[in-house]
Design a protein around this motif. Structure first.
Motif, PDB file in Angstrom:
ATOM      1  N   SER A  24      56.182  52.538  42.386  1.00  0.00           N
ATOM      2  CA  SER A  24      57.304  52.476  41.167  1.00  0.00           C
ATOM      3  C   SER A  24      56.312  52.613  39.947  1.00  0.00           C
ATOM      4  N   LEU A  25      55.304  53.043  40.044  1.00  0.00           N
ATOM      5  CA  LEU A  25      54.021  53.141  39.128  1.00  0.00           C
ATOM      6  C   LEU A  25      53.915  51.849  38.318  1.00  0.00           C
ATOM      7  N   ASN A  26      53.696  50.758  39.236  1.00  0.00           N
ATOM      8  CA  ASN A  26      53.605  49.624  38.553  1.00  0.00           C
ATOM      9  C   ASN A  26      54.224  48.910  37.741  1.00  0.00           C
ATOM     10  N   SER A  27      55.561  49.353  37.651  1.00  0.00           N
ATOM     11  CA  SER A  27      56.563  48.789  36.680  1.00  0.00           C
ATOM     12  C   SER A  27      56.704  47.291  37.026  1.00  0.00           C
ATOM     13  N   PHE A  28      57.112  46.938  35.550  1.00  0.00           N
ATOM     14  CA  PHE A  28      57.071  45.233  35.667  1.00  0.00           C
ATOM     15  C   PHE A  28      58.619  44.965  36.184  1.00  0.00           C
ATOM     16  N   THR A  29      58.563  43.989  36.986  1.00  0.00           N
ATOM     17  CA  THR A  29      59.783  43.415  37.630  1.00  0.00           C
ATOM     18  C   THR A  29      59.527  41.957  37.140  1.00  0.00           C
ATOM     19  N   SER A  30      60.770  41.148  37.184  1.00  0.00           N
ATOM     20  CA  SER A  30      60.580  39.618  36.861  1.00  0.00           C
ATOM     21  C   SER A  30      59.474  38.918  37.838  1.00  0.00           C
ATOM     22  N   GLU A  31      59.389  39.227  39.072  1.00  0.00           N
ATOM     23  CA  GLU A  31      58.566  38.785  39.943  1.00  0.00           C
ATOM     24  C   GLU A  31      57.324  39.053  39.226  1.00  0.00           C
ATOM     25  N   MET A  32      56.909  40.191  38.926  1.00  0.00           N
ATOM     26  CA  MET A  32      55.770  40.586  38.382  1.00  0.00           C
ATOM     27  C   MET A  32      55.230  39.997  37.013  1.00  0.00           C
ATOM     28  N   HIS A  33      56.183  39.484  36.120  1.00  0.00           N
ATOM     29  CA  HIS A  33      56.038  38.749  35.069  1.00  0.00           C
ATOM     30  C   HIS A  33      55.565  37.351  35.571  1.00  0.00           C
ATOM     31  N   GLN A  34      56.324  36.905  36.686  1.00  0.00           N
ATOM     32  CA  GLN A  34      56.117  35.553  36.920  1.00  0.00           C
ATOM     33  C   GLN A  34      54.726  35.309  37.503  1.00  0.00           C
ATOM     34  N   GLU A  35      54.235  36.361  38.485  1.00  0.00           N
ATOM     35  CA  GLU A  35      52.977  36.305  38.963  1.00  0.00           C
ATOM     36  C   GLU A  35      51.918  36.720  37.909  1.00  0.00           C
ATOM     37  N   LEU A  36      52.197  37.470  36.826  1.00  0.00           N
ATOM     38  CA  LEU A  36      51.059  37.491  35.598  1.00  0.00           C
ATOM     39  C   LEU A  36      50.993  36.260  34.929  1.00  0.00           C
ATOM     40  N   ARG A  37      51.969  35.580  34.853  1.00  0.00           N
ATOM     41  CA  ARG A  37      52.046  34.194  34.288  1.00  0.00           C
ATOM     42  C   ARG A  37      50.832  33.086  34.844  1.00  0.00           C
ATOM     43  N   GLU A  38      51.246  33.311  36.177  1.00  0.00           N
ATOM     44  CA  GLU A  38      50.310  32.387  37.194  1.00  0.00           C
ATOM     45  C   GLU A  38      48.685  33.011  37.156  1.00  0.00           C
ATOM     46  N   ALA A  39      48.545  34.251  36.947  1.00  0.00           N
ATOM     47  CA  ALA A  39      47.243  34.738  37.077  1.00  0.00           C
ATOM     48  C   ALA A  39      46.696  34.474  35.616  1.00  0.00           C
ATOM     49  N   MET A  40      47.461  34.325  34.549  1.00  0.00           N
ATOM     50  CA  MET A  40      46.826  34.133  33.253  1.00  0.00           C
ATOM     51  C   MET A  40      46.564  32.832  33.359  1.00  0.00           C
ATOM     52  N   ASP A  41      47.460  32.069  33.974  1.00  0.00           N
ATOM     53  CA  ASP A  41      47.012  30.220  34.117  1.00  0.00           C
ATOM     54  C   ASP A  41      45.641  30.250  34.478  1.00  0.00           C
ATOM     55  N   ILE A  42      45.514  30.814  35.583  1.00  0.00           N
ATOM     56  CA  ILE A  42      44.038  30.975  36.410  1.00  0.00           C
ATOM     57  C   ILE A  42      42.963  31.111  35.477  1.00  0.00           C
ATOM     58  N   VAL A  43      42.998  32.445  34.759  1.00  0.00           N
ATOM     59  CA  VAL A  43      42.135  32.760  34.055  1.00  0.00           C
ATOM     60  C   VAL A  43      41.743  31.889  32.665  1.00  0.00           C
ATOM     61  N   GLU A  44      42.879  31.564  32.208  1.00  0.00           N
ATOM     62  CA  GLU A  44      42.828  30.600  31.034  1.00  0.00           C
ATOM     63  C   GLU A  44      41.996  29.361  31.405  1.00  0.00           C
ATOM     64  N   ALA A  45      42.315  28.895  32.614  1.00  0.00           N
ATOM     65  CA  ALA A  45      41.647  27.341  33.036  1.00  0.00           C
ATOM     66  C   ALA A  45      40.160  27.462  33.477  1.00  0.00           C
ATOM     67  N   ASP A  46      39.759  28.666  33.936  1.00  0.00           N
ATOM     68  CA  ASP A  46      38.473  28.863  34.363  1.00  0.00           C
ATOM     69  C   ASP A  46      37.586  29.152  33.276  1.00  0.00           C
ATOM     70  N   GLU A  47      36.487  28.398  32.995  1.00  0.00           N
ATOM     71  CA  GLU A  47      35.668  28.831  31.918  1.00  0.00           C
ATOM     72  C   GLU A  47      34.487  29.780  32.348  1.00  0.00           C
ATOM     73  N   SER A  48      34.492  29.826  33.827  1.00  0.00           N
ATOM     74  CA  SER A  48      33.428  30.869  34.282  1.00  0.00           C
ATOM     75  C   SER A  48      33.683  32.235  34.135  1.00  0.00           C
ATOM     76  N   VAL A  49      35.196  32.555  33.995  1.00  0.00           N
ATOM     77  CA  VAL A  49      35.673  33.790  33.471  1.00  0.00           C
ATOM     78  C   VAL A  49      35.083  34.331  32.065  1.00  0.00           C
ATOM     79  N   ARG A  50      34.358  35.422  32.067  1.00  0.00           N
ATOM     80  CA  ARG A  50      33.808  36.038  30.898  1.00  0.00           C
ATOM     81  C   ARG A  50      34.286  37.309  30.590  1.00  0.00           C
ATOM     82  N   CYS A  51      35.333  37.725  31.339  1.00  0.00           N
ATOM     83  CA  CYS A  51      35.783  38.996  30.897  1.00  0.00           C
ATOM     84  C   CYS A  51      36.930  39.250  31.950  1.00  0.00           C
TER      85      CYS A  51
END
Ligand code: T3D
Length: 262
Positions: A24-51
């Motif tokens: 479905s051309l990667n359209s946003f579902t509620s589940e995807m939004h939840q998973e994006l929140r979790e992925a962003m939590d990881i990115v924000e918490a990890d100082e080794s991520v530089r991009c």
């Protein structure tokens, strides 16, 4: 990482979020939004991520809200303000304030909130075959997820209105010419070019790049006096980083700098 609707990778200072609902051309579902929140939590918490890279699987980047989650026949109207409040706005805010470069790698069509997602990234590379469509008007909605903020600032008021009111498809080449994205790249070269760009960004003075991003974003609403004051404050902060010392030392010693992102 156990995600269903996205794929997440974190290697050598580069985190990649790949939207992963190609049927479905990667359209946003509620589940995807939840998973994006979790992925962003990881990115924000990890100082080794530089991009951070955001891209899509298959022939689409993202077709916006998954419309199969919306019921046109329902007697009780859904509050469509709740969807931006809960899902889209927090994501846009997080991308815009993330203190590292966010690279949008638009592999295919970006429509509706998918186009807004692309425009919320700091640098956008798009495959020559990709398209940007302000699809909202075709279903009676308005550009959300920051679309009405980003579009006029990128392409100007008149073009933003034309794109948003007509919902015409804009090719990657046109998007580059309009100043909507950083670069349009031949499809066969997109992955390599994106990797090169991200590898380059991931060894830059990350905190300095984060402060550049903060200053540029603030300039969208600041007057000159406020912006000059902000530049002073952010320069003070930049001057305290280890990477500034390293940059100056490397210049004086006529050697390449080794930035640590601190
Ligand atoms: O509700 C709220 O939360 C408010 C916020 C809204 C934010 C929004 O994003 S509103 C805008 C929603 N998006 C759209 O209106 C775009 C709808 N899609 C399209 O117009 C077209 O699919 C595209 C122009 C993006 C691509 O066209 P094309 O011809 O290349 O592909 P296609 O055949 O239309 O799509 C391929 C498949 O993806 C197809 O499924 P099928 O028939 O093979 O089973 C299609 O239904 C599915 N798909 C595409 N977009 C969506 C979608 N499925 C669900 N939702 C979609 N948005």
């Amino acid at each position: 990482m156990g995600f269903n609707t996205i794929a997440f990778d974190n290697t050598n200072g580069i985190a990649t979020i790949r939207l992963n609902r190609p049927d479905s051309l990667n359209s946003f579902t509620s589940e995807m939004h939840q998973e994006l929140r979790e992925a962003m939590d990881i990115v924000e918490a990890d100082e080794s991520v530089r991009c951070l890279v955001i891209t899509g699987t298959g022939r689409g980047f993202c077709a916006g809200q998954d419309l199969t989650e919306r019921d046109p026949d329902t007697a009780t109207k859904m509050d469509l303000g709740a969807s931006p409040d809960t899902n889209y706005n927090p994501l846009t805010r997080r991308l815009k304030t993330l203190p590292i470069p966010v690279v949008g790698v638009v592999n295919g069509v970006a429509a509706g909130a998918g186009a807004s997602l692309a425009l919320a990234c700091d640098l956008v590379l798009a495959a020559r075959s990709a398209r940007f469509i302000q699809a909202f008007c075709k279903i009676g909605l308005i550009p959300d997820a920051g679309g009405t903020w980003a579009l006029p600032r990128l392409v100007g008021h008149a073009r933003a209105l034309g794109l948003a009111m007509l919902g015409d498809s804009v090719s990657a080449e046109q998007a580059e010419a309009l100043g909507m994205i950083w670069r349009c790249i031949d499809d066969s070269e997109l992955a390599d070019e994106a990797a090169k760009l991200c590898e380059r960004l991931a060894v830059q003075p990350t905190r300095g790049l984060g402060l550049i991003k903060k200053a540029m974003n603030a300039s969208m609403s600041n007057d000159l006096d406020a912006q000059l004051d902000l530049e002073r404050d952010l320069q003070r902060e930049a001057g305290l980083t280890e990477d500034f010392d390293e940059g100056v030392a490397a210049f004086q010693q006529k050697r390449p700098p080794v930035f640590k992102g601190r």
